[in-house]
Design an enzyme around this catalytic site. Structure first.
Site, mmCIF file in Angstrom:
data_model
loop_
_atom_site.group_PDB
_atom_site.id
_atom_site.type_symbol
_atom_site.label_atom_id
_atom_site.label_comp_id
_atom_site.label_asym_id
_atom_site.label_seq_id
_atom_site.Cartn_x
_atom_site.Cartn_y
_atom_site.Cartn_z
ATOM 1 N N HIS A 1 -9.882 -4.827 11.257
ATOM 2 C CA HIS A 1 -10.658 -5.058 9.512
ATOM 3 C C HIS A 1 -11.899 -3.928 9.781
ATOM 4 O O HIS A 1 -13.224 -4.077 8.888
ATOM 5 C CB HIS A 1 -11.445 -6.167 9.145
ATOM 6 C CG HIS A 1 -10.202 -6.714 8.457
ATOM 7 N ND1 HIS A 1 -8.360 -7.181 8.892
ATOM 8 C CD2 HIS A 1 -9.840 -6.759 7.239
ATOM 9 C CE1 HIS A 1 -7.986 -7.242 8.515
ATOM 10 N NE2 HIS A 1 -8.253 -7.856 7.399
ATOM 11 N N GLU B 1 0.804 -1.194 -0.083
ATOM 12 C CA GLU B 1 -0.018 -0.071 -0.174
ATOM 13 C C GLU B 1 0.757 1.510 0.146
ATOM 14 O O GLU B 1 0.448 1.756 -0.260
ATOM 15 C CB GLU B 1 -0.853 0.292 1.223
ATOM 16 C CG GLU B 1 -2.445 -0.887 1.437
ATOM 17 C CD GLU B 1 -1.850 -2.978 1.492
ATOM 18 O OE1 GLU B 1 -0.548 -2.623 2.340
ATOM 19 O OE2 GLU B 1 -2.660 -2.891 1.447
#
Lengths: 363, 327
Positions: free
Chosen positions: B128, B59
């Site tokens: 998450h 990322e």
């Protein structure tokens, strides 16, 4: 591992052996012969550029001491041959992305002493209008895409610039400069990994000045040869000592051509040395005087001057007048910086977002 | 036309990419896999590998690549599989994307959209289920956009792609399948313009993204007790359409702020500060805030439900604001 002592005959793991060797000869790099091709006009121009950078940085150290400039000031004195030699291998349409030690790169990419000093003085006439400071010198026209203050953080950005060139099908090349201190950083690896994967037209140049701030390389890297990492990313590599500006140009030119013609990135490590501390607050106590003096014998400016006189028969008089011209230019730049108007509030408000608004709550 | 939130986002990207060859989509699994949440379904087939680019799981690396490309004039859409993963790229977003324009004295633009799902989506655990709008909105130089309906999703994503600033576009992970009417043809929703999702007269609820729907459910419940709730959705967190919120509070004289994320340094704190400053004499009751309780998200469904704002908590907060229920 608990191998604190090292009595004779005791097993030393290979990594430690490498470390020990590195401590004795930290770089294990062969001294280079000077570059073969020498062109008088070219070397004179590069010498003048290196000298301008040196004088600009000396002037900024003085201004810092006088309290005329603030913040952080990282000088590259001793390293000038790397940025000057490397950037001289570029076309004007190529890009440069630098670190927070980028005064030299800015000037080598076509910027002026005035713009650098005015930026350091926080003036509206500075490279970034006084918004960036020493660490963030930008020049869109010259394709100088800035200096960045997070060690290694700009490596993926530089890969992105090269990505754009490939996306558009142009023949531009990006040079990404960073120090040996970037090498342990995650962003360095992610940026180079993607550049290798996507075959981007970029040259990664590690200006290895052997210290990440005050920590010597052998205490930050298990493998001292930075370029060994290239094989893990499927890119080309090169490694040499960089006090001869023409040698730097010659070797970087090879990597630039590789990037331009074959879209193959190269990881280049140029061994260099900074004569000053990491920043103005650093007296450099982690290095011996002898070590610094030893490297000063290979001062790129002295080396350039000796080649001009010895090999190219440039007269002492010619050099003295060139040096005087540089001094006058830098003195004038200091005056310009001092007398320029302060940074503009309007430019600040208009530089946060593309939708200008002077009400800070709305932006 | 009736579309899912997911289809609306897909249309927005596809229409914009048809219009401008400088726009490309980059992220993990966006191409051959057709998107982890299928938002980019069919786009690889339509635009090819040059413009719909699968990245490695890096990322920080690909966010930085997008930023560099945007600096020299391309218009990247960078998908994070979820915003949770943006934390390894947050240096790129905050230290670079948000600051290059200012650091360069306005010489460089940063036309980039970072997008992906945010918020909790059902037993995904602590790493998450997070809400990042307050972190990103804390940073001048970024715009933070959070659509709650398919129409807003399409109109705002198109506007975001055309914007010259870095956009944090947080989609509701639970909203991807949500259906709604989307206007035919060119549909743009301006960034920084809120929307009244239900008109009412007794109490204002400010909410955004998927919590808007929970607020609407609560409003329906309260209507049964003849309490008229107005639900206002700023749609863009930064810049914030504070005027819309002030106007509503001036009408209802009561304000409840419903936020999926934590209250500490939350968006609700900022809104409450602005409302008390601009509507002090209009308020008939203290501002109420409803947030996720201050714990990392647990896995067990009973505990996830316990800490997440729900209809009963909203109903109770509105009643407190109306002095119909004691603390």
């Amino acid at each position: 591992m608990g191998l604190a002592s090292s009595s004779e005959g005791r097993y030393i793991p290979p990594r430690r052996r490498a470390h020990r060797a590195a401590k004795e000869d930290p770089l294990n790099v062969q001294r280079q012969e000077n570059a073969v091709a020498v062109d008088k006009k070219e070397l004179l121009a590069l010498y003048q550029q290196m000298l301008t950078i040196r004088r600009v940085e000396e002037a900024s150290a003085k201004a810092y001491a006088q309290g005329k400039i603030g913040g952080f000031l990282h000088l590259g004195i001793g390293q000038e041959s790397v940025c000057v030699g490397a950037i001289s291998a570029l076309n004007p349409t190529d890009y440069v992305v630098g670190t927070y030690r980028e005064h030299g790169h800015y000037i080598a990419k076509g910027g002026s002493a005035k713009e650098v000093l005015a930026e350091l003085y926080g003036k509206s006439t500075g490279a970034s209008g006084g918004m960036g400071g020493s660490m963030h010198l930008f020049n869109a026209k010259n394709r100088m895409l800035g200096g960045y203050g997070i060690v290694g953080g700009h490596v993926p950005l530089a890969a992105g610039v090269a990505f754009a060139s490939k996306y558009r099908g142009t023949d531009e090349v990006t040079l990404c400069f960073f120090g040996d201190g970037s090498v342990p950083q995650g962003a360095f690896h992610e940026g180079i990994s993607i550049a290798g994967l996507w075959k981007l037209p970029i040259v990664f140049i590690c200006e290895n000045n052997q210290y990440s701030m005050g920590t010597p390389l052998y205490r930050t890297l298990a493998v001292a040869d930075v370029t060994e990492r290239a094989s893990g990313y499927g890119i080309a590599r090169d490694r040499f000592e960089g006090h001869d500006v023409l040698l730097v140009k010659e070797r970087i030119a090879e990597a630039v051509e590789r990037a331009r013609k074959t879209q193959q990135p190269t990881l280049v490590e140029v061994i260099t040395y900074r004569f000053r501390g990491h920043s103005m607050s650093d007296p450099g106590n982690y290095r011996t005087k002898d070590e610094v003096e030893e490297w000063k014998k290979r001062d790129p400016i002295t080396v350039g001057r000796e080649r001009l006189i010895g090999e190219l028969k440039v007269s002492e008089d010619e050099l003295i007048s060139l040096e005087a011209a540089v001094k006058a230019e830098v003195n004038e730049a200091v005056r310009f910086a001092d007398e320029s108007p302060v940074a503009s509030e309007a430019v600040m408000w208009n530089s946060v977002l593309s939708t200008p608004d002077s009400d800070p709550r709305k932006i | 036309m009736r579309l899912s939130y997911r289809e609306a986002l897909n249309q927005a990207m596809s229409e914009e990419m048809d219009r401008d060859a400088d726009i490309f989509l980059m992220g993990e699994e966006v191409g051959h896999y057709q998107g982890a949440y299928k938002v980019s379904q069919g786009m690889l087939q339509k635009f090819g590998e040059k413009r719909v680019i699968d990245t490695p799981i890096a990322e920080c690396g690909f966010a930085g690549v997008g930023i560099g490309a945007a600096m020299v004039g391309l218009r990247p859409i960078v998908e994070f599989m979820t915003w949770n993963f943006s934390l390894v790229a947050i240096d790129q977003i905050i230290n670079t994307a948000a600051k290059v324009r200012l650091m360069s004295g306005g010489q460089f633009k940063m036309p980039i959209v970072f997008r992906g799902p945010g918020g909790a989506a059902g037993q995904l655990g602590a790493q998450h289920s997070q809400c990042f709008e307050s972190m990103y909105a804390n940073c001048p130089g970024l715009k933070v956009v959070m659509p709650s309906t398919p129409a807003d999703a399409k109109g705002l994503l198109k506007a975001a792609i055309r914007d010259d600033d870095p956009i944090i576009f947080i989609e509701g992970e639970r909203l991807y399948g949500f259906q709604g009417e989307v206007p035919e043809g060119e549909h743009l929703v301006p960034i920084g313009k809120g929307d009244i999702k239900r008109e009412g007269t007794d109490c204002t609820i400010v909410s955004w993204s998927k919590m808007v729907h929970t607020a609407l459910e609560a409003a329906e419940e309260l209507a049964k007790e003849n309490i008229s709730v107005e639900v206002v959705d700023p749609r863009t967190i930064r810049p914030l359409d504070e005027e819309m919120i002030f106007e509503s509070v001036r009408k209802t004289n009561r304000c409840v702020i419903l936020e999926e994320g934590y209250s500490f340094s939350g968006i609700g704190a900022e809104i409450a500060a602005r409302v008390q400053s601009k509507c002090f004499d209009d308020l008939d009751a203290p501002i109420e805030r409803i947030n996720r309780f201050e714990v990392p998200m647990p896995y067990a469904p009973n505990l996830e439900a316990l800490i997440t704002p729900d209809v009963p908590r909203i109903v109770a907060a509105v009643k407190r604001a109306m002095y119909l229920e004691k603390n």
